[in-house]
Design an enzyme around this catalytic site. Structure first.
Site, PDB file in Angstrom:
ATOM      1  N   ARG A  14      -0.841  -4.890  12.722  1.00 12.89           N
ATOM      2  CA  ARG A  14      -0.163  -4.298  11.553  1.00 12.89           C
ATOM      3  C   ARG A  14       0.611  -3.071  12.037  1.00 12.89           C
ATOM      4  O   ARG A  14       0.029  -2.020  12.306  1.00 12.89           O
ATOM      5  CB  ARG A  14      -1.184  -3.858  10.496  1.00 12.89           C
ATOM      6  CG  ARG A  14      -2.144  -4.942  10.026  1.00 12.89           C
ATOM      7  CD  ARG A  14      -3.056  -4.425   8.912  1.00 12.89           C
ATOM      8  NE  ARG A  14      -3.753  -3.204   9.247  1.00 12.89           N
ATOM      9  CZ  ARG A  14      -4.915  -3.140   9.879  1.00 12.89           C
ATOM     10  NH1 ARG A  14      -5.530  -4.250  10.245  1.00 12.89           N
ATOM     11  NH2 ARG A  14      -5.465  -1.978  10.150  1.00 12.89           N
ATOM     12  N   LYS A  67       4.827  -0.308   3.410  1.00 10.38           N
ATOM     13  CA  LYS A  67       4.363   0.439   2.236  1.00 10.38           C
ATOM     14  C   LYS A  67       5.177   1.720   2.089  1.00 10.38           C
ATOM     15  O   LYS A  67       5.900   2.117   3.013  1.00 10.38           O
ATOM     16  CB  LYS A  67       2.870   0.741   2.363  1.00 10.38           C
ATOM     17  CG  LYS A  67       2.456   1.574   3.578  1.00 10.38           C
ATOM     18  CD  LYS A  67       0.941   1.736   3.586  1.00 10.38           C
ATOM     19  CE  LYS A  67       0.478   2.579   4.765  1.00 10.38           C
ATOM     20  NZ  LYS A  67      -0.895   3.027   4.589  1.00 10.38           N
ATOM     21  N   ARG A  95     -12.842   4.762   4.946  1.00 11.50           N
ATOM     22  CA  ARG A  95     -11.932   4.717   3.796  1.00 11.50           C
ATOM     23  C   ARG A  95     -12.292   3.551   2.888  1.00 11.50           C
ATOM     24  O   ARG A  95     -12.750   3.762   1.775  1.00 11.50           O
ATOM     25  CB  ARG A  95     -10.489   4.620   4.319  1.00 11.50           C
ATOM     26  CG  ARG A  95      -9.433   4.898   3.293  1.00 11.50           C
ATOM     27  CD  ARG A  95      -8.066   5.177   3.892  1.00 11.50           C
ATOM     28  NE  ARG A  95      -7.471   4.077   4.640  1.00 11.50           N
ATOM     29  CZ  ARG A  95      -6.246   4.095   5.178  1.00 11.50           C
ATOM     30  NH1 ARG A  95      -5.494   5.184   5.056  1.00 11.50           N
ATOM     31  NH2 ARG A  95      -5.780   3.064   5.849  1.00 11.50           N
ATOM     32  N   MET A 127      17.067  25.077  -3.513  1.00 14.40           N
ATOM     33  CA  MET A 127      16.732  23.761  -4.053  1.00 14.40           C
ATOM     34  C   MET A 127      17.710  22.683  -3.556  1.00 14.40           C
ATOM     35  O   MET A 127      17.307  21.569  -3.250  1.00 14.40           O
ATOM     36  CB  MET A 127      16.739  23.815  -5.586  1.00 14.40           C
ATOM     37  CG  MET A 127      16.220  22.544  -6.232  1.00 14.40           C
ATOM     38  SD  MET A 127      16.279  22.567  -8.027  1.00 14.40           S
ATOM     39  CE  MET A 127      15.029  23.767  -8.434  1.00 14.40           C
ATOM     40  N   ASP A 128      18.994  23.052  -3.486  1.00 17.75           N
ATOM     41  CA  ASP A 128      20.020  22.051  -3.167  1.00 17.75           C
ATOM     42  C   ASP A 128      20.904  22.421  -1.983  1.00 17.75           C
ATOM     43  O   ASP A 128      21.791  21.653  -1.621  1.00 17.75           O
ATOM     44  CB  ASP A 128      20.955  21.859  -4.371  1.00 17.75           C
ATOM     45  CG  ASP A 128      20.218  21.949  -5.674  1.00 17.75           C
ATOM     46  OD1 ASP A 128      19.444  21.032  -5.963  1.00 17.75           O
ATOM     47  OD2 ASP A 128      20.389  22.965  -6.395  1.00 17.75           O
TER      48      ASP A 128
HETATM   49  N1  PMH Z   1      -2.737  -0.772   8.499  1.00 15.52           N
HETATM   50  C1  PMH Z   1      -3.200   0.059   7.550  1.00 15.52           C
HETATM   51  C2  PMH Z   1      -4.378  -0.360   6.743  1.00 15.52           C
HETATM   52  C3  PMH Z   1      -2.583   1.301   7.356  1.00 15.52           C
HETATM   53  O1  PMH Z   1      -3.063   2.103   6.417  1.00 15.52           O
HETATM   54  C4  PMH Z   1      -1.468   1.653   8.172  1.00 15.52           C
HETATM   55  C5  PMH Z   1      -0.792   2.971   8.062  1.00 15.52           C
HETATM   56  C6  PMH Z   1      -1.029   0.752   9.131  1.00 15.52           C
HETATM   57  C7  PMH Z   1      -1.694  -0.453   9.269  1.00 15.52           C
HETATM   58  C8  PMH Z   1       0.130   1.042  10.039  1.00 15.52           C
HETATM   59  O2  PMH Z   1      -0.149   2.097  10.893  1.00 15.52           O
HETATM   60  P1  PMH Z   1       0.958   2.703  11.867  1.00 15.52           P
HETATM   61  O3  PMH Z   1       2.025   3.211  11.001  1.00 15.52           O
HETATM   62  O4  PMH Z   1       0.252   3.770  12.602  1.00 15.52           O
HETATM   63  O5  PMH Z   1       1.405   1.577  12.728  1.00 15.52           O
HETATM   64  N2  PMH Z   1      -1.371   3.876   7.192  1.00 15.52           N
HETATM   65  C9  PMH Z   1      -1.169   5.208   7.182  1.00 15.52           C
HETATM   66  C10 PMH Z   1      -1.833   6.045   6.300  1.00 15.52           C
HETATM   67  O6  PMH Z   1      -2.684   5.620   5.405  1.00 15.52           O
HETATM   68  N3  PMH Z   1      -1.498   7.285   6.522  1.00 15.52           N
HETATM   69  O7  PMH Z   1      -0.638   7.311   7.526  1.00 15.52           O
HETATM   70  C11 PMH Z   1      -0.409   6.022   7.948  1.00 15.52           C
END
Ligand code: PMH
Length: 390
Positions: free
Chosen positions: A227, A42, A140, A320-321
């Protein structure tokens, strides 16, 4: 490096896919038997470049990709990625047809959402793969009680379009040494999974609760998918657990620039906006073309960079740059300045920048703006350059 004509500024980030591949393989090797690996890409792969990271993570053995929104999933599909993708955030019910079209798995847990989304689908037409979210303590998204889990399980069981291919939760404190809250979350997650499956009438194929910190520290038998985000990028989930994770990680992201101007400045001269920095003696001051518009925010002002393998302090306010650094002596115009990563045998880790900015390492590559071209390194060579400016 050969930048050819991909960009015309002397500031760039390098994303080392060889490191990504190594990290994926090493992390996978440490997981119990048949655990599957979801590469979390993501936010444009935490600022590294989602498509390239996804491609190499899949090659290295990842089976799933995780994104936060539908747009990110579509971007990967349009680039030709056919691996399973899960959107971990909530999509709007009316966009369910888009998820169906692009064969993207969605996150669900609200009964109203399910009913509304279903109304957009032809009964029994598209099959929507769904991972049901359980809130075991992150607060969340997700079903919070066994009763809610049972009720949702029945709804999805009776759905003509949705199938629960996964059940998952997210850990809030896996990166802390104290495991009390974590242990409680595991207990609640187990209960929620049990309640859901009982009402669903069968086991759900994929069960997952591990982010990097969890995957690297704990082995949770009931769960068969992890994940992984931050550690795939070669970074420890927190400074606190860095010493206890028994895993070599290779940082994939580095940030570099080149000196555009060098001068000897007399004692008592001001440098940059506000003239907040005053030279104490005759000093060598160099100008580096990176600034807060690149995500190199003003708070970096009191940090160091690396030049010819040696530390050089940033002096005066970051513009800025551009910004200025102090050198021990003159160097050639065009000398490489490393803000994050390796330079002349020295290393300036991402964690040092995160500590300086009083934040977490996750935030740093995410906030280096797209104005900074990303040079993607594969097999030790520049494979492609992404420059979003033109
Ligand atoms: N799964 C979910 C639902 C997540 O939101 C994230 C990371 C991960 C897995 C992966 O986590 P990791 O990078 O610690 O392995 N999410 C976020 C977040 O919402 N803010 O910082 C990391």
């Amino acid at each position: 490096m050969d930048k050819t004509e991909s960009f015309f500024r002397d500031t760039w980030a390098e994303v080392n896919l060889d490191a990504i591949r190594e990290n994926v393989m090493n992390i996978k090797a440490g997981l119990p038997g048949k655990t599957a690996f979801m590469a979390v890409v993501k936010a444009n792969g935490y600022g590294h470049g989602a498509f390239d990271i996804a491609t190499d993570a899949l090659q290295a053995g990842a089976e799933f990709l995780g994104v936060s929104m539908l747009d990110e999933a579509i971007s990967l599909r349009r680039s030709g990625i056919s691996a399973p993708i899960l959107v971990m955030g909530l999509i709007r019910p009316r966009d369910i047809t888009v998820a169906a079209k692009w064969d993207v798995a969605v996150t669900a847990f609200q009964e109203e959402w399910l009913a509304e989304a279903e109304a957009y689908l032809e009964k029994g037409g598209s099959r929507i793969s769904c991972h049901v979210k359980l809130d075991s303590g992150m607060g969340r998204l997700g079903l919070r009680t066994p009763a809610e889990a049972k009720s949702f399980a029945k709804k999805i069981k009776g759905s003509a379009n949705f199938t629960a291919d996964g059940l998952y939760t997210h850990m809030a404190t896996a990166d802390e040494l104290d495991t009390a809250y974590f242990d409680e979350q595991v207990k609640r997650a187990d209960e929620l999974v049990g309640a859901f499956e009982e009402a669903y009438g069968s086991e759900v194929g994929w069960k997952h609760c591990s982010n990097s910190a969890t995957a690297l520290r704990f082995s949770l038998e009931k769960y068969n998918l992890v994940r992984v985000g931050i550690s795939m990028y070669g970074l420890a989930p927190s400074p606190e657990i860095k010493p206890v994770i028994n895993q070599e990680l290779k940082e994939a992201f580095s940030l570099h620039s080149k000196i555009t101007h060098v001068k000897k400045v007399a004692a008592g001269e001001g440098i940059s906006y506000g003239a907040t920095y005053q030279t104490e003696e005759e000093e060598w001051i160099a100008t580096v073309p990176i600034g807060y518009a690149d995500g190199w925010i003003r708070k970096n002002q009191h940090g160091d960079v690396l030049v010819n393998g040696k530390r050089a302090p940033i002096v005066g306010r970051i513009c800025m740059d551009q910004m200025m650094i102090r050198l021990e002596g003159p160097v050639d115009i065009g000398t490489t300045v490393t803000l994050i990563g390796e330079n002349g045998g020295a290393f300036l880790p991402m964690d040092e920048v995160a500590a300086r900015l009083e934040t977490i390492n996750y935030e740093i590559p995410c906030t280096i703006t797209p104005r900074v071209p990303r040079c993607i390194i594969r097999d030790g060579k520049v494979a492609v350059v992404h420059n979003s400016v033109f």
